[in-house]
Every structure is written in C-alpha cells, then in structure tokens.
Design an enzyme around this catalytic site. Structure first.
Site, PDB file in Angstrom:
ATOM      1  N   HIS A 291       0.830  -1.376   0.037  1.00 44.84           N
ATOM      2  CA  HIS A 291       0.097   0.160   0.050  1.00 44.84           C
ATOM      3  C   HIS A 291       0.709   1.204  -0.006  1.00 44.84           C
ATOM      4  O   HIS A 291       0.503   2.275  -0.407  1.00 44.84           O
ATOM      5  CB  HIS A 291      -0.963   0.008   1.156  1.00 44.84           C
ATOM      6  CG  HIS A 291      -0.429   0.168   2.658  1.00 44.84           C
ATOM      7  ND1 HIS A 291      -0.112  -0.694   3.347  1.00 44.84           N
ATOM      8  CD2 HIS A 291      -0.012   1.299   3.119  1.00 44.84           C
ATOM      9  CE1 HIS A 291       0.329  -0.236   4.405  1.00 44.84           C
ATOM     10  NE2 HIS A 291       0.314   1.193   4.379  1.00 44.84           N
TER      11      HIS A 291
ATOM     12  N   ASP B 202       0.288  -7.749   1.228  1.00 50.00           N
ATOM     13  CA  ASP B 202       0.409  -6.139   1.565  1.00 50.00           C
ATOM     14  C   ASP B 202       2.137  -6.147   1.648  1.00 50.00           C
ATOM     15  O   ASP B 202       2.699  -5.394   2.338  1.00 50.00           O
ATOM     16  CB  ASP B 202      -0.033  -5.622   2.872  1.00 50.00           C
ATOM     17  CG  ASP B 202       0.074  -4.043   2.844  1.00 50.00           C
ATOM     18  OD1 ASP B 202       0.468  -3.603   1.693  1.00 50.00           O
ATOM     19  OD2 ASP B 202      -0.063  -3.451   3.791  1.00 50.00           O
TER      20      ASP B 202
ATOM     21  N   ASN C 158       5.408   4.204   9.364  1.00 49.85           N
ATOM     22  CA  ASN C 158       6.152   3.234   9.702  1.00 49.85           C
ATOM     23  C   ASN C 158       5.814   1.884   8.671  1.00 49.85           C
ATOM     24  O   ASN C 158       6.552   0.922   8.723  1.00 49.85           O
ATOM     25  CB  ASN C 158       5.901   2.582  10.968  1.00 49.85           C
ATOM     26  CG  ASN C 158       6.756   3.276  12.127  1.00 49.85           C
ATOM     27  OD1 ASN C 158       6.243   3.933  12.833  1.00 49.85           O
ATOM     28  ND2 ASN C 158       8.208   2.989  12.019  1.00 49.85           N
ATOM     29  N   SER C 159       4.933   2.094   7.983  1.00 50.12           N
ATOM     30  CA  SER C 159       4.514   0.889   7.010  1.00 50.12           C
ATOM     31  C   SER C 159       5.662   0.572   6.055  1.00 50.12           C
ATOM     32  O   SER C 159       6.457   1.323   5.456  1.00 50.12           O
ATOM     33  CB  SER C 159       3.528   1.409   5.782  1.00 50.12           C
ATOM     34  OG  SER C 159       2.311   1.645   6.572  1.00 50.12           O
TER      35      SER C 159
ATOM     36  N   GLY D 274     -10.658 -23.581  -4.218  1.00 48.74           N
ATOM     37  CA  GLY D 274     -12.013 -23.421  -4.789  1.00 48.74           C
ATOM     38  C   GLY D 274     -13.171 -23.472  -3.820  1.00 48.74           C
ATOM     39  O   GLY D 274     -14.342 -24.019  -4.090  1.00 48.74           O
TER      40      GLY D 274
END
Length: 491
Positions: free
Chosen positions: A131, A161, A234-235, A292
């Site tokens: 992100h 992420d 801090n990401s 599935g």
C-alpha cells in the site's frame, strides 16, 4: 468490533540471476566494507542498551516516498450524478458563480505518500508494504547518509501487503532475515522506520502475540503483534529481533478513532515476506494454489448445529465453486475440514494459509467430517487467479485558460459512461468555479471532439489547440449523451 488499519502513508520482471545474493537467516553475513560488525549479537546490557543492534541494522532501513493519482470520494447528494458510476468518477460539486447551479469539481487528485522499507540483499532489493507503492507513478528511496534515488517496483502482492523494490548503484548494506517461526510471545523487538515522515526512528517493545489473523486487513494474515510504538509512516519498516535480524515488516496498527500508536501493531512475518519476495523475483508475481471453497471458522455453536462435538476445530465449507479442485475432489457444503496432509487445522485462516503456500497442481490430502463420520479426500489444486488490477488513474490535463480539466478516454471510462468506441476526444472531468467553460455550459461527462473545427483525440492535443488560440474565443464541438453540439467559450 476491532478495526485494524494499514499504517498507510503520510498525507493521505525482473528475475534473480544466479549471482545475486539473497540474505539468509543464518549465519549472518560476514563483515565487509558495507556491513557493521556483528556486535548486535552481544548481550543487551543496561549500559549499551539496544545501540549495538541499531548500529548494525539502521543503514538498511530506508525511507520510501511515492507519487500517485487517486479518485477522491464523492458526496451522495449530487443530483444527476448520483448514479454510482458518476459518483465514483466525479468529485464534490462547486458553485460556478454564473447560474447558481453547482458543478462537480476535479476528479483526480495527486497524492504523495511516505513510508519505510528494508534492504534485504546486497544487490539492493527492498521489501516494503504494497500500500506504500501500489499504483505509484514514481517511487524514490532515501538511504541514511546517501542521496535519494529512484527505485524500480519489481512486484506488488496486495494479498499480503508486500512489495519488492530494486535499487541500482553498487552494493548495499542489508538486514538478514530471521526465523519468524521461532519468535515467542514476550521476546524483545525493535521497530525501525520513518513515522510521520520525521526521519528514521527506533522504538522498543515485545512480541505481544503471534499468528494474528481475521483482522480484515489483507487476504492472507499471519501477523506478529507488537507493542513497540509504530505510527503512520512506519509502513514497510523493520521489526528486528535481538540478533539484529528481520523478523517482520510493520504493516498495520489498531485503530479505534485515534490516528497514532496505541500499543497494538501488526507486522507481516519475515518467513511470509521472504516467500513472497522470492516468487516475485522468480516469476514477477506470486503464484498460489486454489481449492475453490468459501470457508468459515468452526465455533462451538456452529459445531453443535452441524452435529459435531463442540471442541471440533477446523474450517466449515460454506460454498464450493463449480468446476473447482474442491468440487472435483468431492468436497460438499457443510463439510468440516479438520486436517490437511495429516496435520490438524486450527481454523479457517490456517487452511487458507496452507493452501496459499502450495503450488498449482499439488495433490493435497484432506480429512473432513461429514454427517458425523470422517472422510478422506484428495484434491489437485488449481491456480489462484490474480486480482484484476484497477486501471491506473492518470493526472488530468488542465486548460487553464478555459478552466476545464480533461482526461484521456480509456476502455474503463468508455464502459462506465457509455461512450462508444467511435467517439474520439477528451473527457471533461472537472470545471473551475465561474470558469469560461462552466459559463459556456460544459459539464463533466462531456467529450470534447474538436477545437476550432480541428479534431482532437487526446487531452494533450486539446491543450495544444486551445493554447494556439490565444485570447480569442474557442469553438468546441462537444459530445453529450449521443449528440454533438457546438460550444463557444469566451474568455
């Protein structure tokens, strides 16, 4: 309900060659001209504190900044443009100052984000959060003591992420991977990153929990939880153990109305981050197995309703996709998957993570409980399809003299607004309050086909022709709702 949010940003295929070295968990890299001596393995003392660890790894924790263009949210109360397709496209209305009728404002906004990253190979591979850099048109990295440089986005995996960047320009100090699977609740941990864009910052805490999931942050969650202070910015930063090794990538914080640290932060474990990186470097993307099925956790109440012991653990199959590996294997709605490859499952997250770690074509043995009896099944996994990426948002071109913003006609925009393929021009996406274009009656959703009887097929052509007109009135041909009309815009 607990709300956990990505740390976010402030303000808001390349293949691995045989000669490249990816950091190993053990032994640590031998001291070299770019490596701080391994004094971090010295015992932490009251006198030295955590300084030996920080001096060892801080050179490999970087600031990451990116620029992208986003669609801002739109108020619900826009007449005519209240259709969901229009609401997604147009921004807030503004009064144009002429007839009192409000007009939508600019649709596309420039967003600059700031996060963190960790260099994990001598060749300059950087792990950060997806992100932080997803859909960015430009990414730059600032290293301690070195000039800021451009970074290439090698790959992004939104489902965990995790993103991988590549730096060019020689060799780099890097942080070795640690074994996140060996992390225990109560272990010391250091968080290093760029909170609020103020510069590299180190905070200390402990591992508060392991294997956190069901937070609703990403598809595949197996987080380390820590009380080390982490904040927006801090990401993508580093969570470090007392051996100076990378055990996690800081990703999210608990949010209950506050914007900063509340002592509950989450990090992608290094084992998962490293596996994602290696797949991105090898394939350009992450290839996962797919069973599935739709699943949910077994609760005591659900187990009782299904006629099973209340202490049953595993994943309840709530749906089976037609033609999927699960259907071919004989899985049914209401089955409870309790073991995979002979290993007991704890919950639905456990099953989801194990399937994702497998490869398409792998055969997996499942033990399920069905109508009070145990059934053994074998499934051959499919490949999990990649999520369809959104069409990149381009910055609108502005014709300042007319006060109108226009965007290129993409397939997505044509589909959204019912614009035929044979209509060529520039789509109006915004008008300045009281602007000449607004006074002339132009509106968002109009397609400008001609300028002074000259066809234009792009925002760039439109701007060029308008600029060539000087201060004279501009005669535009506009398409609206299947009809064309001439619009004279006077400055």
């Amino acid at each position: 309900m607990i709300a956990a949010l990505p740390l976010g940003c402030l303000d808001r295929r390349e293949h691995r060659s045989g000669g490249e070295q990816i950091a190993e968990a053990a032994p640590p890299p031998a001291p070299g001209p770019l490596d701080v001596p391994p004094s971090a393995r010295d015992a932490v003392s009251l006198q030295a504190g955590f300084a030996p660890i920080v001096s060892r790894v801080s050179a490999a924790v970087v600031n990451v900044s990116s620029v992208r263009f986003v669609r801002p949210p739109t108020p619900e109360r826009i007449p005519f443009f209240s259709d969901p397709l229009f609401r997604e496209f147009f921004g807030p209305r503004q009064d144009d100052g002429s007839d009192g009728q409000p007009l939508p404002g600019p649709r596309v906004q420039r967003e600059q984000s700031v996060g963190s990253g960790v260099i994990v190979s001598r060749e300059g591979h950087v792990i950060t959060n997806a992100h932080v850099v997803q859909d960015a048109s430009q990414v730059r990295v600032a290293l301690p003591g070195r000039p800021e440089m451009k970074a290439k986005v090698v790959g992004v995996d939104a489902r965990t992420d995790v993103a991988v960047l590549k730096l060019e320009g020689g060799e780099f100090a890097f942080t070795p991977f640690g074994d996140s699977g060996a992390v225990r609740v109560g272990d010391f941990a250091l968080a290093i990153g760029n909170p609020f864009g103020i510069g590299q910052t180190v905070t200390q805490g402990i591992i508060s929990a392991v294997g956190r999931g069901n937070m609703g942050i990403v598809d595949y969650e197996d987080f380390l939880q820590t009380d080390a202070a982490i904040n927006p910015g801090n990401s993508g930063g580093a969570l470090i153990n007392m051996a100076g090794e990378l055990i996690g990538i800081n990703t999210a914080i608990l949010a209950r109305g506050a914007q900063g640290n509340q002592g509950i932060g989450f990090a992608v474990p290094s084992k998962l981050a490293r596996a994602v990186m290696e797949q991105i470097l090898e394939h350009g993307r992450v290839i996962r197995g797919a069973l599935g099925v739709a699943i949910q956790d077994v609760t005591p109440a659900l187990a009782e309703a299904l006629g099973m012991p209340p202490d049953t653990r595993g994943a309840v199959v709530s749906d089976v996709s037609a033609g999927s590996a699960a259907e071919k294997a004989g899985l049914r709605r209401g089955d409870v998957v309790v073991a995979l490859r002979g290993e007991h499952l704890t919950d639905g997250r456990d099953l989801r993570m194990r399937i994702a770690e497998a490869k398409p074509g792998d055969k997996i043995e499942l033990r399920v409980l069905r109508d009070g009896r145990s059934v053994e099944l074998t499934a051959t996994l499919d490949e999990l399809p990649e999520p369809k990426p959104e069409e990149p948002v381009q910055a609108p071109a502005s014709t300042g003299a007319l006060g109108v913003e226009v965007a290129a006609l993409s397939d997505d925009l044509r589909r959204r607004f019912g614009i035929p393929d044979d209509v060529k021009g520039a789509l109006v996406v915004g008008l300045g309050p009281g602007s000449p274009a607004a006074r002339a009656g132009l509106g968002p959703g109009d397609v400008l086909l001609e300028v002074n009887r000259k066809p234009v097929a792009s925002p760039e052509q439109l701007k060029q022709e308008v600029d060539a007109t000087g201060a004279r009135p501009v005669l535009l041909l506009a398409w609206r709702g299947g009809q064309t009309r001439f619009v004279l815009v006077e400055r």
